[in-house]
Design a protein around this motif. Structure first.
Motif, PDB file in Angstrom:
ATOM      1  N   SER A 324       0.820  -1.228   0.000  1.00  0.00           N
ATOM      2  CA  SER A 324       0.000   0.000   0.000  1.00  0.00           C
ATOM      3  C   SER A 324       0.844   1.265   0.000  1.00  0.00           C
ATOM      4  CB  SER A 324      -0.950  -0.008   1.200  1.00  0.00           C
ATOM      5  OG  SER A 324      -0.214  -0.125   2.399  1.00  0.00           O
ATOM      6  N   TYR A 329      -0.428   1.593  -6.264  1.00  0.00           N
ATOM      7  CA  TYR A 329      -1.314   0.595  -5.636  1.00  0.00           C
ATOM      8  C   TYR A 329      -2.768   1.076  -5.604  1.00  0.00           C
ATOM      9  CZ  TYR A 329      -3.204  -2.649  -2.128  1.00  0.00           C
ATOM     10  OH  TYR A 329      -3.962  -3.584  -1.469  1.00  0.00           O
ATOM     11  N   CYS A 350       1.058  -7.564  -3.490  1.00  0.00           N
ATOM     12  CA  CYS A 350       0.075  -6.539  -3.863  1.00  0.00           C
ATOM     13  C   CYS A 350      -1.265  -7.183  -4.229  1.00  0.00           C
ATOM     14  CB  CYS A 350       0.593  -5.707  -5.031  1.00  0.00           C
ATOM     15  SG  CYS A 350       2.127  -4.837  -4.660  1.00  0.00           S
ATOM     16  N   TRP A 353      -2.951  -8.474  -1.002  1.00  0.00           N
ATOM     17  CA  TRP A 353      -3.517  -7.395  -0.175  1.00  0.00           C
ATOM     18  C   TRP A 353      -4.790  -6.840  -0.824  1.00  0.00           C
ATOM     19  CZ3 TRP A 353      -0.289  -3.685   3.249  1.00  0.00           C
ATOM     20  CH2 TRP A 353       0.636  -4.426   3.987  1.00  0.00           C
ATOM     21  N   TRP A 354      -4.738  -6.633  -2.142  1.00  0.00           N
ATOM     22  CA  TRP A 354      -5.892  -6.041  -2.823  1.00  0.00           C
ATOM     23  C   TRP A 354      -7.093  -6.995  -2.777  1.00  0.00           C
ATOM     24  CZ3 TRP A 354      -6.990  -1.267  -4.269  1.00  0.00           C
ATOM     25  CH2 TRP A 354      -8.096  -1.063  -5.101  1.00  0.00           C
ATOM     26  N   GLU A 358      -7.671  -4.762   1.106  1.00  0.00           N
ATOM     27  CA  GLU A 358      -6.818  -3.653   1.586  1.00  0.00           C
ATOM     28  C   GLU A 358      -6.902  -2.518   0.572  1.00  0.00           C
ATOM     29  OE1 GLU A 358      -4.846  -1.480   3.859  1.00  0.00           O
ATOM     30  OE2 GLU A 358      -4.810  -3.535   4.595  1.00  0.00           O
ATOM     31  N   ALA A 361      -4.408   3.233   0.174  1.00  0.00           N
ATOM     32  CA  ALA A 361      -3.067   3.503  -0.330  1.00  0.00           C
ATOM     33  C   ALA A 361      -2.416   4.495   0.614  1.00  0.00           C
ATOM     34  CB  ALA A 361      -3.137   4.061  -1.743  1.00  0.00           C
TER      35      ALA A 361
END
Lengths: 363, 76
Positions: A324, A329, A350, A353-354, A358, A361
């Motif tokens: 983040s 991101y 990444c 997390w996405w 999440e 940013a």
């Protein structure tokens, strides 16, 4: 002891003055940590950080470009693990900049999920050459080594290797000056290579390390072990996954690896060359080396070995930044339209997390 | 690629076996395992179609719970 009790024991540990950063080097661990929501359950002073545990992310651009050109220029079929197909490389506009783009231009490129599929496909396509483009860590290269040892392997099956060993990347990070105080070692890599392969972290670099699996109980047991040691300034190797991991690993798998591959220095995308971190076919299998059988010229890299412009994937792999913290991101870079490989692969931090929601940013 | 799946051996044939997990049956290779090989009913950890180690039934159950939770999270 169950996961809830282990979590309570971690929460009861005395808070140190400075945070303790715990590195993981396996996309599977990062996925478990993120999807179980461990970061929000652990005390503030515990920082769980993802590292170079994504074989697709560290696959050099040159290797991907070579595979693209091979599939475009030679009459052959190329297969790769599905993650690999969408990874973009920095090429001039108009050139196919991923295996998926090359497929759209007419190259015969297909995703596979197992070397067993590759053998069956090679048989069905014979005598047409089939090139197996292999990215992966020990957990993938051991199955590929077993495939190579099969008695009646089709003669039209060739390999392009971009496999990597995990521990040399950790030693590389430690030699560069450690950005973590403890680490969790990858459970299934250790199932093959043995828990003892990680002893150097404790003995040479004086940091606590624990081999852990992927469910909450083993992961938390491993975390508790390294945190307890770190608080006491002790270095030790713990095995928190003894149901699967033996001290010396799986001897049959190691024998097959040694017969199939030599160990060589190898480049990691965004990181550079790491000593003794790559695999090359042994002379026994030299005739199956796709890069010798189907040569291509790959030049014109704008920024050789680098991540795309503006992308912090390299800093994420080196454990210097969290996903983040990248400027792209969730803005320019999402799983639907990824810019860097860490947002492409299921094992990229990444992407993980996405997918887990999440959305903040912090760059 | 590093996500292993514990699977239950259903039948053996040569260096291969049929194994199942979460209701899915597939062919796997046993050639990475030291001898003696597992029997039908035993569990193994499977990576990209190859058994890399034997596991016990309890661990397999826990992994399947985690797997299902992850898939549920992914769909949410």
């Amino acid at each position: 002891m169950n996961a809830r009790d282990t979590l309570a024991r971690i929460q009861a540990l005395p808070a140190p003055l400075r945070p303790i950063r715990v590195l993981n080097v396996c996309g599977g661990h990062e996925r478990s940590i993120t999807e179980l929501g461990l970061r929000s359950l652990l005390p503030d002073w515990v920082q769980l950080i993802p590292g170079p545990g994504c074989p697709v992310c560290v696959c050099p651009e040159e290797a991907i470009h070579q595979a693209i050109q091979m599939a475009l220029l030679h009459p052959l079929t190329l297969v790769a693990f599905g993650d690999m197909l969408r990874v973009p490389v920095n090429l001039n506009k108009g050139e196919a900049n991923s295996l998926a783009a090359a497929r759209a231009q007419g190259a015969d490129i297909r995703p596979i999920a197992s070397p067993l599929e590759v053998i069956a496909l090679a048989r069905s396509l014979a005598p047409r050459p089939l090139v197996f483009f292999v990215a992966g860590f020990e957990t993938t290269l051991a199955p590929v080594a077993a495939m190579l040892a099969e008695a009646d392997l089709p003669a039209n099956l060739f390999l392009q290797l971009a496999g990597r060993r995990t521990w040399p990347a950790v030693e590389f990070l430690l030699q560069a000056g450690s950005s973590f105080e403890a680490m969790i070692a990858p459970g299934h890599v250790a199932a093959i290579m043995g828990a003892n392969e990680w002893r150097f972290v404790a003995e040479k670099y004086a940091l606590p390390v624990a081999v852990a699996g992927f469910a909450a109980d083993t992961l938390l047991t491993g975390l508790h072990a390294v945190l307890r040691h770190a608080l006491r300034h002790e270095a030790a190797l713990d095995n928190a996954y003894p149901a699967v991991v033996k001290a010396d690993g799986n001897p049959q798998a190691q024998a097959l690896l040694a017969k199939a591959f030599d160990i060589v220095d190898a480049p990691w995308r965004g990181i550079g060359s790491i000593p003794a971190s790559g695999y090359r076919l042994t002379s026994l299998h030299a005739a199956r080396d796709a890069s010798l059988q189907f040569p291509v010229a790959i030049s014109g890299h704008k920024r050789s070995g680098q991540m795309p412009a503006g992308c912090d994937c390299a800093a994420v792999l080196l454990a210097h930044k969290r996903p983040s913290e990248c400027r792209l991101y969730g803005r320019a870079c999402t799983p639907e339209s990824p810019i860097g490989p860490c947002m492409v692969s299921d094992e990229g931090a990444c992407h993980i997390w996405w997918r887990a929601g999440e959305r903040v940013a912090t760059a | 690629m590093c996500l292993g799946v514990p699977m239950k051996i259903v039948s053996l044939h040569g260096e291969r076996a049929f194994a199942e997990a979460l209701g899915v049956r597939r062919e796997i290779a046993l050639s990475l395992l030291p001898q003696p090989w597992p029997h039908p009913g035993d569990y193994v950890m499977v990576h990209v179609g190859y058994a890399i180690e034997r596991v016990d039934a309890t661990l397999a159950e826990e992994s399947h719970t985690l797997w299902q939770a992850m898939e549920a999270g992914r769909d949410a």
